[in-house]
Design an enzyme around this catalytic site. Structure first.
Site, short mmCIF file in Angstrom:
data_model
loop_
_atom_site.label_atom_id
_atom_site.label_comp_id
_atom_site.label_asym_id
_atom_site.label_seq_id
_atom_site.Cartn_x
_atom_site.Cartn_y
_atom_site.Cartn_z
N SER A 194 -13.40 33.40 15.14
CA SER A 194 -14.39 32.65 14.36
C SER A 194 -14.66 31.27 14.97
O SER A 194 -15.81 30.80 14.94
CB SER A 194 -13.92 32.53 12.91
OG SER A 194 -12.63 31.97 12.86
N ASP A 240 -11.40 28.56 24.03
CA ASP A 240 -11.03 29.66 23.13
C ASP A 240 -10.31 29.10 21.90
O ASP A 240 -9.81 27.98 21.93
CB ASP A 240 -10.09 30.61 23.91
CG ASP A 240 -10.00 32.00 23.28
OD1 ASP A 240 -10.50 32.19 22.15
OD2 ASP A 240 -9.43 32.90 23.92
N ALA A 267 -7.24 29.64 18.79
CA ALA A 267 -5.81 30.03 18.79
C ALA A 267 -5.38 30.23 17.35
O ALA A 267 -6.01 29.70 16.42
CB ALA A 267 -4.97 28.96 19.45
N GLY A 273 -4.41 36.22 19.54
CA GLY A 273 -4.52 37.68 19.37
C GLY A 273 -4.70 38.12 17.94
O GLY A 273 -4.74 39.31 17.66
N GLU A 302 -8.35 37.70 26.83
CA GLU A 302 -8.27 36.23 26.72
C GLU A 302 -7.26 35.66 27.71
O GLU A 302 -7.51 34.62 28.33
CB GLU A 302 -7.88 35.83 25.30
CG GLU A 302 -8.99 36.08 24.29
CD GLU A 302 -8.59 35.79 22.85
OE1 GLU A 302 -9.48 35.55 22.03
OE2 GLU A 302 -7.38 35.81 22.55
O1 R5P Z 1 -7.85 37.60 19.40
C1 R5P Z 1 -8.34 36.60 18.91
C2 R5P Z 1 -8.10 35.24 19.41
O2 R5P Z 1 -6.88 35.05 20.01
C3 R5P Z 1 -8.54 34.11 18.51
O3 R5P Z 1 -8.78 33.05 19.35
C4 R5P Z 1 -7.53 33.68 17.49
O4 R5P Z 1 -7.16 34.79 16.72
C5 R5P Z 1 -8.10 32.58 16.58
O5 R5P Z 1 -9.14 33.09 15.83
P1 R5P Z 1 -9.93 32.22 14.77
O6 R5P Z 1 -10.69 31.19 15.55
O7 R5P Z 1 -10.84 33.20 14.09
O8 R5P Z 1 -8.93 31.63 13.83
#
Ligand code: R5P
Length: 260
Positions: free
Chosen positions: A35, A89, A91, A103, A111
């Site tokens: 997200s 990216d 995390a 992940g 990634e």
């Molecule tokens: O596999 C997904 C990734 O590693 C995402 O960067 C991680 O899960 C963070 O996701 P979000 O920004 O939705 O919290």
């Protein structure tokens, strides 16, 4: 519109918007998944539309590839790009050394490949992702479907000798079916509560037959951009040892917020 966003989404947005400024004309850029990374892709699309910057983006999942194309970013494969100037990216957790758990969205393998093929990796995150010790967030481990129960048993055995609090492992599901990664693999989530030695754990996990990759990113991340719901951002640079504060304005741009 930005006014409708929750404080967490605002925090993710401002982190992404600040990090989007790191992208320069002509760069080859790894685009994360999740997200927060989706905000980044939208903000970069806005820069392409408004400022006319040109760069090539290497997505880390089919989801990110679709969004990037949709917002007008030129998408290329890692093979075509060769090497990347920068990867940005999200995390799931980061600690004071900028070790990460990633992940949660299932994209850890691509990634990690993309981040390690980059001169620099920048993480964008809301402040709630900051932890003293990694491990409250379940650690994703990607395993091949063949004999996954054997890999799970070996993983659980390996955990006995490690400095962790919990040892439960669960197969990630998508409804009543196992969740499949973009590579067609499964994910085992390790509920460890606390990872005392992430460096050692990352090495041990990848030696287990059937394990393709784990979600611990050690010595990969260079910088974290932490967003807060009130528009504050903090940029921590682990190499320079600096912490800079900034503010990002919320914008009322329908193009940015239309799919949220
Ligand atoms: O596999 C997904 C990734 O590693 C995402 O960067 C991680 O899960 C963070 O996701 P979000 O920004 O939705 O919290």
């Amino acid at each position: 519109m930005s006014g409708d966003l929750s404080p967490i989404d605002k925090a993710k947005f401002v982190a992404a918007r600040r990090a989007a400024e790191f992208v320069e004309d002509g760069m080859r850029v790894g685009l994360g998944t999740g997200s927060t990374a989706a905000w980044l892709v939208r903000c970069l699309g806005e820069r392409v539309r408004e400022e006319g910057i040109r760069f090539r983006g290497v997505p880390t999942s089919t989801r990110t590839a679709e969004l990037a194309r949709e917002v007008g970013i030129e998408v290329v494969s890692l093979e075509e790009a060769g090497w990347l100037d920068l990867t940005i990216d999200g995390a799931d957790e980061f600690d004071g050394e900028l070790s990460l758990i990633k992940g949660g969205g299932g994209a850890l393998l691509q990634e990690k490949i993309v981040a390690t093929a980059s001169d620099q990796m920048v993480v964008i995150a809301d402040a709630a992702k900051s932890v003293e010790t990694l491990g409250a967030f379940p650690l994703p481990v990607e395993v091949i479907p063949f004999g996954w129960t054997a890999s799970q048993a070996l993983l659980e055995e390996a955990l006995v000798s490690m400095d962790v609090l919990g040892r439960q492992t669960t197969l990630r599901m998508n409804g009543d079916q196992p969740y499949h990664t973009d590579e067609g693999n499964y994910i085992l989530d390790l509920h460890l509560s606390r990872i005392g030695n992430p460096r050692q754990m990352a090495l041990i996990l990848n030696q287990i037959p059937g394990v393709v990759e784990n979600g611990l990113f050690i010595d990969i991340c260079d910088k974290v951009v932490i967003g807060y719901g009130d528009g504050k951002v903090e940029v921590r640079d682990i190499n320079a040892g600096t912490v800079d504060e900034d503010r990002v304005d919320f914008v009322e741009d329908d193009n940015l917020f239309r799919d949220v």
